[in-house]
Scaffold this motif. Sequence first.
Motif, PDB file in Angstrom:
ATOM      1  N   GLY A   1       2.584  -1.814   1.417  1.00 34.67           N
ATOM      2  CA  GLY A   1       3.287  -2.231   0.202  1.00 34.67           C
ATOM      3  C   GLY A   1       4.590  -1.497   0.046  1.00 34.67           C
ATOM      4  N   GLU A   2       5.216  -1.749  -1.087  1.00 36.35           N
ATOM      5  CA  GLU A   2       6.571  -1.227  -1.274  1.00 36.35           C
ATOM      6  C   GLU A   2       6.671  -0.122  -2.319  1.00 36.35           C
ATOM      7  OE1 GLU A   2       8.930  -4.652  -2.085  1.00 36.35           O
ATOM      8  OE2 GLU A   2       8.897  -5.306   0.013  1.00 36.35           O
ATOM      9  N   THR A   3       5.583   0.122  -3.054  1.00 42.00           N
ATOM     10  CA  THR A   3       5.620   1.218  -4.029  1.00 42.00           C
ATOM     11  C   THR A   3       4.444   2.150  -3.772  1.00 42.00           C
ATOM     12  OG1 THR A   3       4.197   0.202  -5.694  1.00 42.00           O
ATOM     13  CG2 THR A   3       6.554  -0.352  -5.785  1.00 42.00           C
ATOM     14  N   TYR A   4       4.551   3.341  -4.335  1.00 45.00           N
ATOM     15  CA  TYR A   4       3.492   4.330  -4.169  1.00 45.00           C
ATOM     16  C   TYR A   4       2.164   3.785  -4.681  1.00 45.00           C
ATOM     17  CZ  TYR A   4       1.128   8.862  -4.214  1.00 45.00           C
ATOM     18  OH  TYR A   4       0.246   9.897  -3.983  1.00 45.00           O
ATOM     19  N   ALA A   5       2.211   3.098  -5.806  1.00 43.06           N
ATOM     20  CA  ALA A   5       0.968   2.554  -6.364  1.00 43.06           C
ATOM     21  C   ALA A   5       0.327   1.550  -5.405  1.00 43.06           C
ATOM     22  CB  ALA A   5       1.245   1.905  -7.715  1.00 43.06           C
ATOM     23  N   GLN A   6       1.145   0.732  -4.749  1.00 40.16           N
ATOM     24  CA  GLN A   6       0.601  -0.314  -3.878  1.00 40.16           C
ATOM     25  C   GLN A   6      -0.070   0.232  -2.616  1.00 40.16           C
ATOM     26  OE1 GLN A   6       3.907  -2.938  -3.097  1.00 40.16           O
ATOM     27  NE2 GLN A   6       3.933  -3.727  -5.200  1.00 40.16           N
ATOM     28  N   VAL A   7       0.396   1.349  -2.105  1.00 38.78           N
ATOM     29  CA  VAL A   7      -0.131   1.828  -0.822  1.00 38.78           C
ATOM     30  C   VAL A   7      -1.336   2.742  -0.976  1.00 38.78           C
ATOM     31  CG1 VAL A   7       2.142   1.623   0.236  1.00 38.78           C
ATOM     32  CG2 VAL A   7       1.395   3.842  -0.659  1.00 38.78           C
ATOM     33  N   ASN A   8      -1.680   3.056  -2.235  1.00 40.23           N
ATOM     34  CA  ASN A   8      -2.855   3.885  -2.465  1.00 40.23           C
ATOM     35  C   ASN A   8      -4.048   3.015  -2.809  1.00 40.23           C
ATOM     36  OD1 ASN A   8      -2.427   6.986  -2.540  1.00 40.23           O
ATOM     37  ND2 ASN A   8      -0.520   6.083  -3.321  1.00 40.23           N
ATOM     38  N   ASP A   9      -5.199   3.404  -2.354  1.00 45.85           N
ATOM     39  CA  ASP A   9      -6.413   2.675  -2.681  1.00 45.85           C
ATOM     40  C   ASP A   9      -6.696   2.822  -4.175  1.00 45.85           C
ATOM     41  OD1 ASP A   9      -6.696   2.053  -0.048  1.00 45.85           O
ATOM     42  OD2 ASP A   9      -7.963   3.799   0.378  1.00 45.85           O
ATOM     43  N   GLY A  10      -7.154   1.745  -4.776  1.00 46.49           N
ATOM     44  CA  GLY A  10      -7.631   1.815  -6.154  1.00 46.49           C
ATOM     45  C   GLY A  10      -6.537   1.881  -7.186  1.00 46.49           C
TER      46      GLY A  10
ATOM     47  N   ASP B   1       9.845   8.096  -8.674  1.00 49.22           N
ATOM     48  CA  ASP B   1       8.652   7.951  -9.500  1.00 49.22           C
ATOM     49  C   ASP B   1       7.715   6.950  -8.835  1.00 49.22           C
ATOM     50  OD1 ASP B   1       8.403   7.771 -13.116  1.00 49.22           O
ATOM     51  OD2 ASP B   1       6.934   8.249 -11.574  1.00 49.22           O
ATOM     52  N   ASN B   2       6.582   6.692  -9.481  1.00 48.39           N
ATOM     53  CA  ASN B   2       5.561   5.854  -8.883  1.00 48.39           C
ATOM     54  C   ASN B   2       5.998   4.421  -8.655  1.00 48.39           C
ATOM     55  OD1 ASN B   2       3.718   7.821  -8.658  1.00 48.39           O
ATOM     56  ND2 ASN B   2       2.448   7.192 -10.375  1.00 48.39           N
ATOM     57  N   ASP B   3       6.879   3.911  -9.501  1.00 49.09           N
ATOM     58  CA  ASP B   3       7.211   2.493  -9.422  1.00 49.09           C
ATOM     59  C   ASP B   3       8.549   2.238  -8.753  1.00 49.09           C
ATOM     60  OD1 ASP B   3       8.752   3.567 -11.373  1.00 49.09           O
ATOM     61  OD2 ASP B   3       8.204   2.146 -12.946  1.00 49.09           O
ATOM     62  N   THR B   4       9.121   3.262  -8.169  1.00 47.93           N
ATOM     63  CA  THR B   4      10.345   3.072  -7.393  1.00 47.93           C
ATOM     64  C   THR B   4       9.938   2.820  -5.940  1.00 47.93           C
ATOM     65  OG1 THR B   4      10.461   5.465  -7.183  1.00 47.93           O
ATOM     66  CG2 THR B   4      11.789   4.457  -8.907  1.00 47.93           C
ATOM     67  N   PRO B   5      10.865   2.330  -5.118  1.00 44.70           N
ATOM     68  CA  PRO B   5      10.481   2.039  -3.732  1.00 44.70           C
ATOM     69  C   PRO B   5       9.883   3.261  -3.036  1.00 44.70           C
ATOM     70  CG  PRO B   5      12.618   1.092  -4.228  1.00 44.70           C
ATOM     71  CD  PRO B   5      12.233   1.930  -5.423  1.00 44.70           C
ATOM     72  N   LEU B   6       8.863   2.989  -2.261  1.00 44.72           N
ATOM     73  CA  LEU B   6       8.138   4.044  -1.549  1.00 44.72           C
ATOM     74  C   LEU B   6       9.103   4.834  -0.671  1.00 44.72           C
ATOM     75  CD1 LEU B   6       5.150   4.944  -0.999  1.00 44.72           C
ATOM     76  CD2 LEU B   6       5.247   3.436   0.998  1.00 44.72           C
ATOM     77  N   THR B   7       9.039   6.163  -0.773  1.00 42.94           N
ATOM     78  CA  THR B   7       9.931   6.992   0.038  1.00 42.94           C
ATOM     79  C   THR B   7       9.206   7.519   1.280  1.00 42.94           C
ATOM     80  OG1 THR B   7       9.334   9.077  -1.017  1.00 42.94           O
ATOM     81  CG2 THR B   7      11.090   7.770  -2.076  1.00 42.94           C
ATOM     82  N   TYR B   8      10.004   8.011   2.200  1.00 40.73           N
ATOM     83  CA  TYR B   8       9.477   8.655   3.409  1.00 40.73           C
ATOM     84  C   TYR B   8       8.495   9.770   3.040  1.00 40.73           C
ATOM     85  CZ  TYR B   8       9.661  11.193   7.879  1.00 40.73           C
ATOM     86  OH  TYR B   8       9.347  11.817   9.059  1.00 40.73           O
TER      87      TYR B   8
ATOM     88  N   GLU C   1       1.438   2.822   9.118  1.00 42.75           N
ATOM     89  CA  GLU C   1       0.409   1.980   8.515  1.00 42.75           C
ATOM     90  C   GLU C   1       0.549   1.956   6.984  1.00 42.75           C
ATOM     91  OE1 GLU C   1      -3.568   3.160   9.804  1.00 42.75           O
ATOM     92  OE2 GLU C   1      -4.305   2.486   7.852  1.00 42.75           O
ATOM     93  N   VAL C   2       0.831   3.108   6.410  1.00 43.26           N
ATOM     94  CA  VAL C   2       0.997   3.203   4.957  1.00 43.26           C
ATOM     95  C   VAL C   2       2.167   2.324   4.511  1.00 43.26           C
ATOM     96  CG1 VAL C   2       1.676   4.770   3.074  1.00 43.26           C
ATOM     97  CG2 VAL C   2      -0.066   5.480   4.743  1.00 43.26           C
ATOM     98  N   ALA C   3       3.255   2.377   5.261  1.00 48.53           N
ATOM     99  CA  ALA C   3       4.440   1.593   4.890  1.00 48.53           C
ATOM    100  C   ALA C   3       4.134   0.104   4.887  1.00 48.53           C
ATOM    101  CB  ALA C   3       5.582   1.902   5.853  1.00 48.53           C
ATOM    102  N   ALA C   4       3.212  -0.306   5.758  1.00 44.23           N
ATOM    103  CA  ALA C   4       2.889  -1.732   5.873  1.00 44.23           C
ATOM    104  C   ALA C   4       2.044  -2.231   4.701  1.00 44.23           C
ATOM    105  CB  ALA C   4       2.151  -1.985   7.189  1.00 44.23           C
TER     106      ALA C   4
END
Lengths: 213, 87, 112
Positions: free
Chosen positions: C103-112, A21-28, C98-101
């Motif tokens: 942040g650590e969550t999907y929300a953090q690596v997206n603009d806005g 989900d959105n707030d879990t660690p970013l996946t590949y 670059e995306v991985a750098a």
Amino acid sequence: MPHDHPDHAGISASGHPFRPDNDTPLTYWQRMEVAVRELLIEKGVTTPAEIAAQIDAMDARTPANGARVVARAWTDPAFKARLLADGSAACREMDFDIGALNLVAVENTDDVHNLIVCTLCSCYPRNLLGLPPDWYKTREYRSRAVREPRAVLREFGVELPAQTRVRVHDSTADMRYIVIPARPPGTEGMDSTSLAALVTRDSMIGTGLPRCP
Amino acid sequence: MAERVRVKTWMPPGHVRAPAYLRGKTGVIERALGAFGNPEQLAYGLPAEKQPLYRVRFSMAEVWGAGAEVSDDTLDAEIYGHWLERV
Amino acid sequence: MTDTDGRRWHDMGGQTAGPVPLDEHDHALWEKRVDALMVLCSGKGLFTVDGLRRALEDMGEDAFERHSYYERWIAAVNQNLVEAGVYTLAELGARMHEVAARGETYAQVNDG
């Protein structure tokens, strides 16, 4: 309800892994989605607005659209005839934006029950009904619906009389399918808005029956 | 009388839309659907020839033999013309 | 050495399988975006739905069992875009790094 599970890293009670989900660690794969999207935008293939509009368009496609089509077919015999003859044209007649969808409508009666599956992938009339349910995409449904449809239907709580003929439709190519469920008894005199509320997503796939009033 | 057709038993590798469980099985053409680009070319980014597409109806007895749940139940699938032979 | 009848893993009709799992999930934003990218890119003629399916099939059964639906879809969309020459693997690799750098969550690596 993606947050209701007790253990993010684990396996659900039914033995299936939870989805990231959105707030879990970013996946590949999420990194890949971000990267692909940004590259497509930078190269002028698409724009953020176009992507957002496409998501909105998909979100607007829900089983309620199909329910309106079914309710109209229940109340308007001439429309039902057109729907059975050319499903796409009938939906466009009701102003649904179904894109290039080639829709075939199949009708449940006292004698016939139709069931839709895609054994090769997960083809679904998404431009009318929205995205398919998870179970429609599983190995279990794809494997078994063509071989033991009645056993599969029992798992969905649908028990058919032995004399009812089951017609399974495997969406193998360019057509997509919608079931027109049989109109429930006790609905005489109901208007199409009230009738549409009885039509469930699963009843249009054939794994369910409409609600009774 | 409905036209009887048999699905070819070919087993090439690659992107094919004739399901394996129907290969070699005989059914009747339920309706002709018109011509569509051949997915066996489209899948590889190639220009695609149009192929006639048919909805073919099989009995469960034909597809599954004695293992069918109910022999008179039916299975419909869309099969491209180049995968069908007249019986 | 093993022989085969030629049937491919994705061709599932009639295979033995267990009860249909009836649990469902709501689609996350990133999944909706994958879906949108597939529709937009195929609509623009960069690849076909059959090209998407071909890539999904070629990923194999292990990918089907291990990865979620939209994880496999973004891989298949990417495969087709690379084959179409829309971007290079170097561009993709650098951007994912670059995306991985960020942040650590999907929300953090997206603009806005």
